[in-house]
Design a protein around this motif. Structure first.
Motif, PDB file in Angstrom:
ATOM      1  N   GLY B 182       0.829  -1.212   0.000  1.00 48.09           N
ATOM      2  CA  GLY B 182       0.000   0.000   0.000  1.00 48.09           C
ATOM      3  C   GLY B 182       0.856   1.251   0.000  1.00 48.09           C
ATOM      4  N   MET B 183       1.911   1.230   0.820  1.00 50.25           N
ATOM      5  CA  MET B 183       2.813   2.392   0.906  1.00 50.25           C
ATOM      6  C   MET B 183       3.490   2.658  -0.433  1.00 50.25           C
ATOM      7  SD  MET B 183       2.856   3.849   3.893  1.00 50.25           S
ATOM      8  CE  MET B 183       4.375   4.746   3.951  1.00 50.25           C
ATOM      9  N   ARG B 184       3.945   1.572  -1.088  1.00 53.00           N
ATOM     10  CA  ARG B 184       4.589   1.742  -2.398  1.00 53.00           C
ATOM     11  C   ARG B 184       3.572   2.236  -3.424  1.00 53.00           C
ATOM     12  NH1 ARG B 184       7.997   1.418   0.640  1.00 53.00           N
ATOM     13  NH2 ARG B 184       9.526  -0.220   0.967  1.00 53.00           N
ATOM     14  N   GLY B 185       2.330   1.762  -3.264  1.00 54.19           N
ATOM     15  CA  GLY B 185       1.272   2.178  -4.191  1.00 54.19           C
ATOM     16  C   GLY B 185       0.945   3.659  -4.076  1.00 54.19           C
ATOM     17  N   LEU B 186       1.341   4.261  -2.956  1.00 56.65           N
ATOM     18  CA  LEU B 186       1.059   5.696  -2.777  1.00 56.65           C
ATOM     19  C   LEU B 186       1.829   6.552  -3.779  1.00 56.65           C
ATOM     20  CD1 LEU B 186       0.892   6.076   1.120  1.00 56.65           C
ATOM     21  CD2 LEU B 186      -0.993   6.209  -0.477  1.00 56.65           C
ATOM     22  N   ARG B 264      -5.618  -2.724  -0.851  1.00 54.77           N
ATOM     23  CA  ARG B 264      -6.554  -2.843  -1.980  1.00 54.77           C
ATOM     24  C   ARG B 264      -7.076  -1.471  -2.412  1.00 54.77           C
ATOM     25  NH1 ARG B 264      -8.149  -8.296  -3.097  1.00 54.77           N
ATOM     26  NH2 ARG B 264      -9.625  -7.467  -4.571  1.00 54.77           N
ATOM     27  N   CYS B 265      -7.392  -0.638  -1.419  1.00 55.12           N
ATOM     28  CA  CYS B 265      -7.911   0.709  -1.737  1.00 55.12           C
ATOM     29  C   CYS B 265      -6.872   1.503  -2.521  1.00 55.12           C
ATOM     30  CB  CYS B 265      -8.218   1.466  -0.448  1.00 55.12           C
ATOM     31  SG  CYS B 265      -9.828   1.095   0.176  1.00 55.12           S
ATOM     32  N   VAL B 266      -5.627   1.515  -2.007  1.00 57.07           N
ATOM     33  CA  VAL B 266      -4.573   2.310  -2.657  1.00 57.07           C
ATOM     34  C   VAL B 266      -4.374   1.850  -4.097  1.00 57.07           C
ATOM     35  CG1 VAL B 266      -2.082   2.759  -2.660  1.00 57.07           C
ATOM     36  CG2 VAL B 266      -3.359   2.952  -0.538  1.00 57.07           C
ATOM     37  N   TRP B 267      -4.304   0.537  -4.315  1.00 57.30           N
ATOM     38  CA  TRP B 267      -4.040   0.037  -5.664  1.00 57.30           C
ATOM     39  C   TRP B 267      -5.240   0.214  -6.598  1.00 57.30           C
ATOM     40  CZ3 TRP B 267       0.254  -1.378  -8.322  1.00 57.30           C
ATOM     41  CH2 TRP B 267       1.424  -1.343  -7.578  1.00 57.30           C
ATOM     42  N   TYR B 268      -6.441   0.090  -6.045  1.00 61.31           N
ATOM     43  CA  TYR B 268      -7.648   0.260  -6.868  1.00 61.31           C
ATOM     44  C   TYR B 268      -7.727   1.701  -7.395  1.00 61.31           C
ATOM     45  CZ  TYR B 268     -12.588   0.365  -8.147  1.00 61.31           C
ATOM     46  OH  TYR B 268     -13.755   0.515  -8.821  1.00 61.31           O
ATOM     47  N   LYS B 272      -6.568   3.413 -11.191  1.00 62.68           N
ATOM     48  CA  LYS B 272      -7.561   4.227 -11.917  1.00 62.68           C
ATOM     49  C   LYS B 272      -6.943   5.578 -12.278  1.00 62.68           C
ATOM     50  CE  LYS B 272     -12.207   2.804 -11.034  1.00 62.68           C
ATOM     51  NZ  LYS B 272     -13.496   3.182 -10.513  1.00 62.68           N
ATOM     52  N   ARG B 273      -6.241   6.148 -11.311  1.00 69.67           N
ATOM     53  CA  ARG B 273      -5.596   7.444 -11.513  1.00 69.67           C
ATOM     54  C   ARG B 273      -4.506   7.341 -12.573  1.00 69.67           C
ATOM     55  NH1 ARG B 273      -4.252  12.151  -8.082  1.00 69.67           N
ATOM     56  NH2 ARG B 273      -2.146  12.706  -8.621  1.00 69.67           N
TER      57      ARG B 273
END
Lengths: 253, 277
Positions: B182-186, B264-268, B272-273
């Motif tokens: 999640g952190m990396r996905g930020l 899941r939230c961060v990657w979803y 999209k972004r």
């Protein structure tokens, strides 16, 4: 002098561009050393009553030294050697060590200055003797120079070995310099060896130990020996760099 | 061209998520095999990669033994052999969650080359976690597992306790992997978020191999409620002591849910972004 100032200023600008970067470089050593402090303060809780000033001064010293990020500085020098950028540094009108030292000062300059202010204020709050307050910053500078010299010498191994991990040296350095375990808590033989006989102790633990115990005689002696190590290691850096670059050019074209 | 690429990415994303397992397995195995081959192409370099973790382990074990030499019983209900067992368990977590793939993926997102990955027939989940599997971490994990077994046999430690510790390893690793992912996905949202890895490393050293009671109560609360460092590292000592087991496992359960949700939230939203960016 102008060239040195130019390197420091550029390196400072490059590495302290945003508040986030500065906050991170301030937080990183603080968090790291706070862990060691809390651990050893807890396990030696029966050996002292109330606040252990000796320990606090020891770790205040260590936290300032920790702003020098040994693995990153070493990896930076190794990277320059491996990518043959060192040829450009060889052409500069200054010794290679001086260049990397100024670069490092500029890089951790922001965090270092902030810590210097915080630590001095805290020493005044702790009501430590004025001699300790005056000796603190020069001792940090001395330990900082010794630390840089050791890092530089070890990083020059990149001339000989392509994949020498700097982490390996930094782990040994952290242990032998008294960052991981305070030198005073080590078994006497080991403590004597690291405190007086190797240069590692002078890069952190030795000076911090005698500032903490307020043993002025030993502090003065340690200061003199640290200066001698600076002379010896500075001489060694030139030899290591010149021999290393000669070897590198001979075998890598 | 850009529009076609975007459409292809969206199509490939939906295909990736509906891929059946057999189809994923083959390219995944090829990728892993290739990665291991690269790491072992030079025996000297491969052996050198062990020097740092081995040396670090030796120094940490020396530190633990020296601590018990300084003070006879520094911690309540933890003998030296119990401390060593916990140390092996915590080191196993460190090597199980050794992060190379996720950092690699984050860098690809930053450079924009992640588009090409989304177009390939490879599962995104696999790519995120096992893109660059480190052979060194695999070997070190096996080494620490062996050390746990040897310590258990040598000091007659109850098997039920070791099973609980191994369960702790699995749950903690799961939480760490999810939060780190999640952190990396930020990076989808903030480009300089990767700089925080330095603070993350310091926090790891700050908490690891230390029983929770050494920290003052406010720090314990922060490291349990806001960031789960005590939950994934220091609670191994609580499992070993058999103290507050309900509290320990409940906290672990809650953090598993939070970590998965965060990842899941961060990657979803991040993907999209990225697609629309």
């Amino acid at each position: 002098m102008k060239a040195y100032w130019f390197i420091i200023r550029n390196s400072f600008k490059e590495n302290n561009q945003s508040i986030t970067t500065l906050a991170i470089s301030l937080l990183q050593p603080g968090i790291l050393i706070a862990g060691y402090f809390m651990f050893y303060n807890y396990i030696t809780r029966d050996l002292h009553n109330g606040i252990n000033t000796e320990f606090i001064i020891y770790y205040l010293f260590i936290v300032m030294i920790a702003t020098l990020d040994i693995p990153r500085l070493g990896t930076y020098i190794q990277g320059d050697i491996q990518t043959e950028k060192y040829i450009l540094i060889d052409r500069l009108p200054m010794k290679p060590f001086n260049f990397y030292f100024m670069h490092s000062i500029g890089k951790s300059g922001g965090a270092l200055m902030l810590y210097a202010v915080i630590v001095q204020a805290y020493l005044i709050y702790l009501q430590t003797p004025i001699t300790i307050q005056l000796a603190f910053i020069p001792a940090v500078i001395l330990a900082f120079v010794v630390g840089h010299l050791i890092t530089f010498c070890t990083a020059t191994t990149a001339f000989y070995f392509e994949n020498m991990h700097m982490w390996f040296f930094s782990i040994i350095f952290e242990f032998t310099s008294g960052k991981m375990i305070p030198l005073a808590l080590m078994p006497p033989a080991l403590s004597f060896f690291f405190t007086w006989l190797t240069p590692f102790g002078y890069a952190a633990g030795t000076l911090a130990r005698y500032l903490g115990t307020q043993d002025y005689g030993s502090l003065a002696l340690a200061g003199v020996i640290a200066m001698l190590w600076v002379v010896v290691l500075y001489w060694a850096t030139n030899i290591f760099w010149n021999k290393g670059s000669f070897y590198f050019q001979e075998y890598n074209g | 061209m850009k529009l076609i690429l975007r459409k292809q990415i969206s199509l490939k994303l939906s295909v990736n998520y509906t891929y059946n397992n057999m189809k994923i397995l083959k390219p995944a195995l090829i990728l892993t095999k290739a990665s291991f081959k690269v790491q072992t192409r030079s025996v000297v370099i491969f052996l050198l990669s062990f020097m740092s973790p081995l040396c670090y382990s030796v120094i940490l074990i020396t530190q633990i033994i020296l601590n018990y030499h300084i003070v006879k019983n520094p911690f309540i209900n933890i003998s030296l052999e119990m401390y060593l067992l916990t140390f092996f368990v915590l080191q196993m977590i460190v090597f199980l969650t050794f992060d190379q793939s996720q950092r690699h993926v984050a860098k690809e997102i930053l450079s924009g080359s992640f588009d090409y990955i989304l177009l390939r027939p490879i599962n995104l989940f696999y790519y995120k976690y096992f893109r660059v599997p480190s052979l060194m971490s695999v070997v070190m994990t096996i080494m620490y597992l062996t050390a746990i077994i040897i310590t258990t046999i040598m000091y007659n430690i109850p098997v039920s306790l070791v099973v609980q510790l191994l369960l702790f390893v699995v749950f903690s690793s799961f939480i760490i992997i999810n939060i780190r992912s999640g952190m990396r996905g930020l990076v989808f949202f903030k480009r300089d978020i990767l700089n925080t890895t330095r603070v993350e490393e310091s926090l790891n050293i700050f908490v690891i191999n230390k029983p929770p009671e050494i920290f003052p109560i406010p720090i314990q609360i922060i490291l349990t409620v806001f960031i789960p460092y005590i939950v994934v590292h220091n609670n191994a000592f609580e499992v070993l002591r058999g103290h507050g087991m309900f509290y320990t496992w409940t906290l672990t359960g809650i953090w598993i849910l939070l970590a998965v949700g965060f990842n899941r939230c961060v990657w979803y939203y991040g993907l999209k972004r990225y697609e629309s960016g």
